[in-house]
Design a protein around this motif. Structure first.
Motif, PDB file in Angstrom:
ATOM      1  N   UNK A 103       0.839  -1.195   0.000  1.00  0.00           N
ATOM      2  CA  UNK A 103       0.000   0.000   0.000  1.00  0.00           C
ATOM      3  C   UNK A 103       0.878   1.250   0.000  1.00  0.00           C
ATOM      4  N   UNK A 104       1.980   1.162   0.732  1.00  0.00           N
ATOM      5  CA  UNK A 104       2.906   2.287   0.819  1.00  0.00           C
ATOM      6  C   UNK A 104       4.328   1.743   0.924  1.00  0.00           C
ATOM      7  N   UNK A 105       5.249   2.413   0.266  1.00  0.00           N
ATOM      8  CA  UNK A 105       6.625   1.956   0.303  1.00  0.00           C
ATOM      9  C   UNK A 105       6.868   0.846  -0.703  1.00  0.00           C
ATOM     10  N   UNK A 106       8.070   0.294  -0.673  1.00  0.00           N
ATOM     11  CA  UNK A 106       8.462  -0.760  -1.611  1.00  0.00           C
ATOM     12  C   UNK A 106       9.128  -1.901  -0.867  1.00  0.00           C
ATOM     13  N   UNK A 145       3.934 -12.346 -10.254  1.00  0.00           N
ATOM     14  CA  UNK A 145       3.854 -10.905  -9.992  1.00  0.00           C
ATOM     15  C   UNK A 145       3.024 -10.200 -11.057  1.00  0.00           C
ATOM     16  N   UNK A 146       2.108  -9.349 -10.588  1.00  0.00           N
ATOM     17  CA  UNK A 146       1.351  -8.462 -11.464  1.00  0.00           C
ATOM     18  C   UNK A 146       1.684  -7.035 -11.065  1.00  0.00           C
ATOM     19  N   UNK A 147       2.210  -6.247 -11.996  1.00  0.00           N
ATOM     20  CA  UNK A 147       2.527  -4.872 -11.622  1.00  0.00           C
ATOM     21  C   UNK A 147       1.269  -4.009 -11.643  1.00  0.00           C
ATOM     22  N   UNK A 148       1.350  -2.858 -11.005  1.00  0.00           N
ATOM     23  CA  UNK A 148       0.174  -2.006 -10.807  1.00  0.00           C
ATOM     24  C   UNK A 148      -0.477  -1.597 -12.122  1.00  0.00           C
ATOM     25  N   UNK A 149       0.328  -1.421 -13.176  1.00  0.00           N
ATOM     26  CA  UNK A 149      -0.209  -0.954 -14.448  1.00  0.00           C
ATOM     27  C   UNK A 149      -1.146  -1.983 -15.074  1.00  0.00           C
ATOM     28  N   UNK A 150      -0.772  -3.250 -15.057  1.00  0.00           N
ATOM     29  CA  UNK A 150      -1.626  -4.275 -15.659  1.00  0.00           C
ATOM     30  C   UNK A 150      -2.681  -4.791 -14.693  1.00  0.00           C
ATOM     31  N   UNK A 171       4.252  -0.158  -4.857  1.00  0.00           N
ATOM     32  CA  UNK A 171       2.864   0.176  -4.509  1.00  0.00           C
ATOM     33  C   UNK A 171       1.883  -0.209  -5.617  1.00  0.00           C
ATOM     34  N   UNK A 172       0.850  -0.924  -5.257  1.00  0.00           N
ATOM     35  CA  UNK A 172      -0.152  -1.363  -6.216  1.00  0.00           C
ATOM     36  C   UNK A 172       0.160  -2.683  -6.877  1.00  0.00           C
TER      37      UNK A 172
END
Length: 335
Positions: free
Chosen positions: A63-66, A166-171, A81-82
């Motif tokens: 949610x916050x940070x990496x 892994x799914x990145x926030x963009x997809x 994030x995301x």
């Protein structure tokens, strides 16, 4: 639809009347999240968690940070994030602010946390309802959902997944993460059920996104979109107890026996009745985990005429009897 399969007989409206279940729904319709372990972890760098809980499946999102997910003997996977990461157990792994940060906390089966020297520290890190870590205003906020049940039906799904997905926030871009974050800190009547269902939705949405990628989906998932094999799979999943033959299955799907048998084998990788046997035994294995289920009752539910017939098929395919399987499953759950 102008396209027509060779050997397939047109029946007006036939596709709309087929009562079936798609493969992903069938595989997720067994053990669902029930009392799943959901937690908000809050840490300031440097932080590192060694996960040794042997859970079959864990969903992670920041949610916050990496952070990073570091499987043993494999490349680290970034967690921004995301992003959403699904880790397939039971092998241990590390989640940290950087891959090089040494573990500070070890998570054991039963979600018991200790130092690397084995000292209990659950109370020390408690930050309130489903929240733990160094402080609520920490730089990193990580949400995790852990499936703790080993259901044999879900095993078919788990074997189709990589160790770390892994799914990145963009997809990905799902609103479910924000909803889960809003609900995870609440302590209201029925809250556990709400969180279980949200975790299920999150997992299903992520798997659909993952399987949509070219070349990622297993054969049984790709076959679902086929106009002939998809309905056939749905019928087998929805009613495994029926005394299916290839002829009956083909008739339900509006195709010839030869057309269905060939196309099913080409797309799924095995003939229809072999697939049905595997599905029946997977369902039986899951039902055997229920403490009050008798062998005869399980046999009837999955399409065998007697407990003896189920036992013979189970031992022929899996190499052990249903009772041995049940004993091993019970021993694993106890451990």
């Amino acid at each position: 639809m102008a396209r027509k399969l060779v050997g397939m007989r047109e029946r007006p409206g036939r596709r709309s009347t087929l009562s079936g279940m798609d493969p992903l729904t069938a595989l997720l319709a067994g053990p669902r999240a029930s009392g799943a372990f959901l937690l908000r972890s809050v840490f300031d760098p440097p932080w590192s968690l060694r996960i040794e809980d042997r859970a079959p499946l864990t969903v992670l999102t920041t949610v916050r940070g990496e952070g990073w997910v570091v499987p043993d003997g494999a490349e680290p996977v970034p967690l921004r994030p995301g992003d959403l990461v699904i880790v397939r157990g039971p092998d241990p792994y590390t989640v940290a602010d950087r891959p090089q940060t040494p573990p500070q906390v070890v998570i054991h089966p039963g979600q018991v946390s200790t130092t690397v020297d084995g000292e209990r520290m659950c109370e020390e890190l408690d930050q309130g309802v489903r929240t733990w870590g160094s402080g609520r205003d920490a730089a990193t906020v990580l949400i995790s959902g852990t499936y703790q049940l080993h259901g044999e039906v879900s095993g078919r799904l788990l074997r189709a997944l990589p160790p770390v997905l892994r799914l990145d926030a963009a997809e990905w871009g799902s609103p479910l993460v924000a909803l889960l974050e809003a609900e995870i800190g609440r302590d209201e009547p029925g809250q556990e059920a709400v969180l279980d269902r949200l975790l299920d939705l999150l997992l299903i949405s992520a798997l659909r996104c993952w399987f949509a990628r070219d070349g990622r989906a297993p054969a049984w998932y790709r076959a679902h979109s086929d106009p002939l094999v998809g309905p056939a799979l749905g019928l087998l999943h929805a009613d495994p107890a029926r005394a299916w033959t290839v002829h009956d299955l083909a008739a339900e799907c509006g195709a010839s026996r030869a057309a269905l048998a060939k196309r099913f084998t080409d797309l799924v990788g095995e003939p229809p009745m072999a697939y049905l046997t595997g599905w029946r035994l997977a369902r039986a294995a899951d039902l055997l985990a229920e403490p009050d289920a008798t062998l005869a009752a399980v046999a009837r539910r999955v399409g065998y005429g007697s407990g003896f017939a189920l036992s013979a098929a189970f031992k022929r395919v899996r190499g052990i009897s249903p009772q041995q399987f049940r004993d091993r499953a019970g021993a694993g759950a106890t451990a």
